[in-house]
Design a protein around this motif. Structure first.
Motif, PDB file in Angstrom:
ATOM      1  N   GLY A 130      -6.661   8.072 -10.329  1.00  0.00           N
ATOM      2  CA  GLY A 130      -6.227   7.127  -9.620  1.00  0.00           C
ATOM      3  C   GLY A 130      -5.100   6.387 -10.749  1.00  0.00           C
ATOM      4  O   GLY A 130      -4.125   6.123 -10.292  1.00  0.00           O
ATOM      5  N   LYS A 131      -4.601   7.649 -11.937  1.00  0.00           N
ATOM      6  CA  LYS A 131      -3.620   6.560 -13.517  1.00  0.00           C
ATOM      7  C   LYS A 131      -2.372   6.576 -12.325  1.00  0.00           C
ATOM      8  O   LYS A 131      -1.907   5.431 -12.544  1.00  0.00           O
ATOM      9  N   TRP A 132      -1.724   7.770 -11.839  1.00  0.00           N
ATOM     10  CA  TRP A 132      -0.398   7.234 -11.334  1.00  0.00           C
ATOM     11  C   TRP A 132      -0.134   6.263 -10.516  1.00  0.00           C
ATOM     12  O   TRP A 132       0.183   5.379 -10.661  1.00  0.00           O
ATOM     13  N   GLU A 133      -0.964   5.910  -8.918  1.00  0.00           N
ATOM     14  CA  GLU A 133      -0.875   4.868  -8.480  1.00  0.00           C
ATOM     15  C   GLU A 133      -1.217   3.750  -9.542  1.00  0.00           C
ATOM     16  O   GLU A 133      -0.333   3.208  -8.766  1.00  0.00           O
ATOM     17  N   ALA A 134      -2.451   3.566 -10.080  1.00  0.00           N
ATOM     18  CA  ALA A 134      -2.506   2.374 -10.727  1.00  0.00           C
ATOM     19  C   ALA A 134      -0.832   2.018 -12.007  1.00  0.00           C
ATOM     20  O   ALA A 134      -0.885   0.751 -11.924  1.00  0.00           O
ATOM     21  N   MET A 168       3.464  -1.867 -12.344  1.00  0.00           N
ATOM     22  CA  MET A 168       5.229  -1.993 -11.923  1.00  0.00           C
ATOM     23  C   MET A 168       5.350  -2.858 -10.546  1.00  0.00           C
ATOM     24  O   MET A 168       6.576  -3.382 -10.957  1.00  0.00           O
ATOM     25  N   GLY A 169       4.165  -3.234  -9.509  1.00  0.00           N
ATOM     26  CA  GLY A 169       4.738  -3.786  -8.681  1.00  0.00           C
ATOM     27  C   GLY A 169       5.303  -3.157  -7.393  1.00  0.00           C
ATOM     28  O   GLY A 169       5.255  -3.500  -6.859  1.00  0.00           O
ATOM     29  N   ILE A 170       5.044  -1.828  -7.732  1.00  0.00           N
ATOM     30  CA  ILE A 170       5.618  -0.623  -6.761  1.00  0.00           C
ATOM     31  C   ILE A 170       4.629  -0.596  -5.925  1.00  0.00           C
ATOM     32  O   ILE A 170       3.413   0.785  -6.370  1.00  0.00           O
ATOM     33  N   PRO A 171       4.111  -0.526  -4.831  1.00  0.00           N
ATOM     34  CA  PRO A 171       3.166  -0.009  -3.913  1.00  0.00           C
ATOM     35  C   PRO A 171       3.439   1.606  -3.819  1.00  0.00           C
ATOM     36  O   PRO A 171       4.571   2.108  -3.661  1.00  0.00           O
TER      37      PRO A 171
END
Length: 192
Positions: free
Chosen positions: A169-173, A178-181
């Protein structure tokens, strides 16, 4: 954050987030903690790619270090494609090696000597840590060129993201910080 002599921003202590379509499969969906960045190059550790088959207990056994129970569940990470036989531990600043601990910033330190593994094996090491084999390295100007080509995003590193967030989950977290989905990123460039 300081600037390097050539005017580039110093990324020491930051996270690099690999953009989709980067082109190097070793870095696909990688999150890299930057340990050092200067005009002479850069060094970082991939924090979200656990080795599928190397546990801390197995590594310690190979080094003839007796381990406390529980380390067989903790995986060693792929820190990057450079010097993959060399180990590093990214950790909280509550541990300092008498030999070679680099205090990256007030929240993160990195040690590349056996003494940190020996203290972890005894259950006396840093409160938070990730063990790596190999590292990510860039020559002078190489990382700056990759940033210019939109190969990486840069975000702040937090102990929670680095040490507490599950690896997958680190990449998505990191993107979310940064506020980027993540679903809005595309490997394809476009024009309006």
């Amino acid at each position: 954050m300081m600037d390097t002599a050539n005017g580039a921003t110093d990324l020491t202590g930051k996270l690099l987030i690999a953009m989709p379509g980067m082109g190097d499969p070793r870095f696909e969906h990688s999150v890299v903690y930057m340990c050092a960045h200067s005009d002479e190059g850069a060094m970082g550790l991939i924090i979200n790619k656990p080795s599928g088959d190397v546990t801390m207990a197995a590594l310690l056994d190979q080094l003839s270090i007796t381990a406390e129970p529980g380390l067989d569940l903790k995986h060693v990470h792929f820190g990057g494609p450079v010097e993959m036989g060399r180990g590093f531990v990214l950790h909280s600043p509550d541990y300092m090696s008498g030999l070679t601990t680099l205090q990256v910033d007030p929240r993160f330190s990195m040690t590349g000597t056996l003494d940190v593994l020996e203290t972890i094996a005894r259950g006396e090491g840093p409160a938070h840590w990730l063990a790596m084999l190999g590292y990510a390295g860039w020559g002078p100007g190489q990382l700056e060129a990759e940033l210019t080509q939109n190969g990486w995003l840069v975000c702040d590193a937090t102990p929670d993201l680095v040490f507490e967030t599950p690896d997958l989950g680190k990449w998505e977290a990191a993107l979310n910080s940064m506020g980027i989905p993540a679903h809005l990123l595309s490997a394809e460039g476009g024009s309006a």
